[in-house]
Design a protein around this motif. Structure first.
Motif, PDB file in Angstrom:
ATOM      1  N   LYS A  82      -2.143  29.486  45.430  1.00  0.00           N
ATOM      2  CA  LYS A  82      -2.202  29.485  46.892  1.00  0.00           C
ATOM      3  C   LYS A  82      -2.078  28.098  47.508  1.00  0.00           C
ATOM      4  CE  LYS A  82      -5.144  33.617  47.165  1.00  0.00           C
ATOM      5  NZ  LYS A  82      -6.489  34.127  47.563  1.00  0.00           N
ATOM      6  N   ASN A  83      -2.562  27.082  46.806  1.00  0.00           N
ATOM      7  CA  ASN A  83      -2.715  25.775  47.444  1.00  0.00           C
ATOM      8  C   ASN A  83      -1.847  24.659  46.873  1.00  0.00           C
ATOM      9  OD1 ASN A  83      -4.807  26.688  49.254  1.00  0.00           O
ATOM     10  ND2 ASN A  83      -6.160  26.753  47.479  1.00  0.00           N
ATOM     11  N   SER A  84      -1.003  24.976  45.899  1.00  0.00           N
ATOM     12  CA  SER A  84      -0.057  23.979  45.405  1.00  0.00           C
ATOM     13  C   SER A  84       1.347  24.363  45.890  1.00  0.00           C
ATOM     14  CB  SER A  84      -0.067  23.930  43.873  1.00  0.00           C
ATOM     15  OG  SER A  84       0.637  25.030  43.331  1.00  0.00           O
ATOM     16  N   LEU A  85       2.330  23.564  45.494  1.00  0.00           N
ATOM     17  CA  LEU A  85       3.717  23.842  45.866  1.00  0.00           C
ATOM     18  C   LEU A  85       4.417  24.761  44.862  1.00  0.00           C
ATOM     19  CD1 LEU A  85       4.879  20.298  47.036  1.00  0.00           C
ATOM     20  CD2 LEU A  85       4.337  22.265  48.468  1.00  0.00           C
ATOM     21  N   LEU A  86       3.670  25.300  43.903  1.00  0.00           N
ATOM     22  CA  LEU A  86       4.271  26.115  42.854  1.00  0.00           C
ATOM     23  C   LEU A  86       5.094  27.264  43.422  1.00  0.00           C
ATOM     24  CD1 LEU A  86       4.579  26.954  39.851  1.00  0.00           C
ATOM     25  CD2 LEU A  86       2.477  28.292  40.135  1.00  0.00           C
ATOM     26  N   ASN A  87       4.486  28.103  44.228  1.00  0.00           N
ATOM     27  CA  ASN A  87       5.194  29.276  44.729  1.00  0.00           C
ATOM     28  C   ASN A  87       6.374  28.881  45.612  1.00  0.00           C
ATOM     29  OD1 ASN A  87       5.157  32.299  44.893  1.00  0.00           O
ATOM     30  ND2 ASN A  87       5.073  31.843  47.084  1.00  0.00           N
ATOM     31  N   GLU A  88       6.167  27.850  46.429  1.00  0.00           N
ATOM     32  CA  GLU A  88       7.237  27.382  47.311  1.00  0.00           C
ATOM     33  C   GLU A  88       8.451  26.904  46.507  1.00  0.00           C
ATOM     34  OE1 GLU A  88       7.898  23.642  50.354  1.00  0.00           O
ATOM     35  OE2 GLU A  88       5.925  24.635  50.322  1.00  0.00           O
ATOM     36  N   GLU A  89       8.195  26.155  45.445  1.00  0.00           N
ATOM     37  CA  GLU A  89       9.282  25.628  44.630  1.00  0.00           C
ATOM     38  C   GLU A  89      10.002  26.740  43.862  1.00  0.00           C
ATOM     39  OE1 GLU A  89      10.547  22.763  44.611  1.00  0.00           O
ATOM     40  OE2 GLU A  89       9.057  21.523  45.617  1.00  0.00           O
ATOM     41  N   ILE A  90       9.240  27.692  43.329  1.00  0.00           N
ATOM     42  CA  ILE A  90       9.844  28.818  42.624  1.00  0.00           C
ATOM     43  C   ILE A  90      10.692  29.650  43.578  1.00  0.00           C
ATOM     44  CG2 ILE A  90       9.361  31.021  41.476  1.00  0.00           C
ATOM     45  CD1 ILE A  90       8.969  28.696  39.613  1.00  0.00           C
ATOM     46  N   ASP A 142       9.008  35.166  45.010  1.00  0.00           N
ATOM     47  CA  ASP A 142       7.716  34.548  44.738  1.00  0.00           C
ATOM     48  C   ASP A 142       7.488  34.406  43.234  1.00  0.00           C
ATOM     49  OD1 ASP A 142       7.078  34.333  47.419  1.00  0.00           O
ATOM     50  OD2 ASP A 142       6.028  36.260  47.477  1.00  0.00           O
ATOM     51  N   TYR A 143       6.593  33.498  42.895  1.00  0.00           N
ATOM     52  CA  TYR A 143       6.252  33.294  41.491  1.00  0.00           C
ATOM     53  C   TYR A 143       5.620  34.543  40.901  1.00  0.00           C
ATOM     54  CZ  TYR A 143       3.883  31.675  37.307  1.00  0.00           C
ATOM     55  OH  TYR A 143       3.443  31.546  36.008  1.00  0.00           O
ATOM     56  N   ASP A 144       6.061  34.910  39.716  1.00  0.00           N
ATOM     57  CA  ASP A 144       5.554  36.085  39.008  1.00  0.00           C
ATOM     58  C   ASP A 144       5.249  35.674  37.570  1.00  0.00           C
ATOM     59  OD1 ASP A 144       5.019  38.471  37.770  1.00  0.00           O
ATOM     60  OD2 ASP A 144       6.909  39.441  38.288  1.00  0.00           O
ATOM     61  N   LYS A 145       3.995  35.783  37.176  1.00  0.00           N
ATOM     62  CA  LYS A 145       3.573  35.358  35.831  1.00  0.00           C
ATOM     63  C   LYS A 145       4.353  36.062  34.722  1.00  0.00           C
ATOM     64  CE  LYS A 145      -0.880  34.885  34.988  1.00  0.00           C
ATOM     65  NZ  LYS A 145      -1.119  33.456  34.751  1.00  0.00           N
ATOM     66  N   SER A 146       4.787  37.281  34.970  1.00  0.00           N
ATOM     67  CA  SER A 146       5.438  38.063  33.927  1.00  0.00           C
ATOM     68  C   SER A 146       6.959  37.927  33.913  1.00  0.00           C
ATOM     69  CB  SER A 146       5.073  39.542  34.084  1.00  0.00           C
ATOM     70  OG  SER A 146       5.577  40.057  35.304  1.00  0.00           O
ATOM     71  N   SER A 147       7.511  37.127  34.800  1.00  0.00           N
ATOM     72  CA  SER A 147       8.963  37.002  34.895  1.00  0.00           C
ATOM     73  C   SER A 147       9.554  36.392  33.624  1.00  0.00           C
ATOM     74  CB  SER A 147       9.347  36.135  36.093  1.00  0.00           C
ATOM     75  OG  SER A 147      10.736  35.881  36.101  1.00  0.00           O
ATOM     76  N   VAL A 148      10.614  37.013  33.108  1.00  0.00           N
ATOM     77  CA  VAL A 148      11.291  36.487  31.920  1.00  0.00           C
ATOM     78  C   VAL A 148      12.413  35.527  32.297  1.00  0.00           C
ATOM     79  CG1 VAL A 148      10.752  38.506  30.529  1.00  0.00           C
ATOM     80  CG2 VAL A 148      12.869  38.456  31.860  1.00  0.00           C
ATOM     81  N   SER A 149      12.701  35.415  33.591  1.00  0.00           N
ATOM     82  CA  SER A 149      13.825  34.582  34.033  1.00  0.00           C
ATOM     83  C   SER A 149      13.405  33.181  34.479  1.00  0.00           C
ATOM     84  CB  SER A 149      14.565  35.273  35.187  1.00  0.00           C
ATOM     85  OG  SER A 149      13.711  35.425  36.316  1.00  0.00           O
ATOM     86  N   ILE A 150      12.104  32.924  34.552  1.00  0.00           N
ATOM     87  CA  ILE A 150      11.647  31.631  35.052  1.00  0.00           C
ATOM     88  C   ILE A 150      12.118  30.484  34.162  1.00  0.00           C
ATOM     89  CG2 ILE A 150       9.593  30.196  35.358  1.00  0.00           C
ATOM     90  CD1 ILE A 150       8.237  32.494  36.696  1.00  0.00           C
ATOM     91  N   PHE A 151      12.152  30.699  32.852  1.00  0.00           N
ATOM     92  CA  PHE A 151      12.561  29.608  31.970  1.00  0.00           C
ATOM     93  C   PHE A 151      13.965  29.128  32.284  1.00  0.00           C
ATOM     94  CE2 PHE A 151      14.372  27.683  28.177  1.00  0.00           C
ATOM     95  CZ  PHE A 151      13.417  26.715  27.910  1.00  0.00           C
TER      96      PHE A 151
END
Length: 215
Positions: A139-147, A154-163
């Protein structure tokens, strides 16, 4: 009478075995890294082991059991990958028990403080801001915004495409991670210089180096 055929001396291949707390995030990333950086003939010796264990101590005990099994070779390496998570969820005493047991048994630890997502964040920005738990960093870092900027969702912990998004940024993330860990150790209070006591800390940089060096 035909001569008996000579068979080449086939030596078992030593392996590097990885036990991950997370069921998707860490295995997806590490498998992507292994596939990206290892030749086809060497990928088979680095294995992400299936496990249902989800605490630091359980993972360490499972790795020890594998190390002490009959199939283990002297040159095998065993790594456990887990998060520090919130202090309210796991105390320093609980982490100390797992960490001490790992060191005593020759098990390598790749701990993320506070969670693996901090390592992902370092692919995008250089930061040493501490967070309290996964929800805090989400919620409070730029992680979701950058993803979201990189892939439109939005960022999804289970996503196989993030790598596939992160792979071009690994080198800079490693530089940032090494600098972050060194800074954390140097500024740690006396007697509080272990990874689970340093927030933030990204032990995955050591695991990636081990994967690179393993032969």
């Amino acid at each position: 009478m035909p001569k008996a055929r000579k068979h080449p001396n086939l030596r078992p291949l030593k392996t590097l075995k990885i036990f991950c707390e997370g069921a998707k995030t860490e295995p997806n990333y590490l498998q992507g890294y292994i596939s990206l950086n290892r030749s086809a003939s060497r990928k088979v010796v680095i294995k992400i082991e299936p496990t249902k264990k989800n605490t630091a101590l359980q993972l360490v005990e499972e790795a020890i059991e594998a190390k002490e099994s009959r199939t283990s070779l002297p040159g095998d390496q065993f790594w456990v990958v887990y998060d520090r998570e919130a202090v309210g969820k796991y105390s320093d005493e609980q982490h100390a028990k797992a960490y001490d047991k790992a060191l005593k048994s020759g098990i390598c630890v790749a701990l993320s403080n506070v969670c693996f997502e901090y390592w992902i964040l370092l692919h995008f920005i250089d930061t040493d801001a501490p967070y309290q738990n996964y929800e805090d960093i989400r919620k409070n870092s730029l992680l979701n915004e950058e993803i979201k900027r990189a892939c439109g969702v939005d960022y999804d912990k289970s996503s196989v495409s993030i790598f596939s998004i992160l792979k071009g940024k690994i080198d800079i993330a490693r530089q940032r991670g090494k600098k972050l860990n060194e800074k954390g150790k140097k500024s740690a209070a006396l007697g509080r210089d272990r990874p689970y006591q340093i927030n933030p800390y990204v032990g995955v940089v050591d695991l990636l180096q081990a994967i690179d060096d393993f032969s």
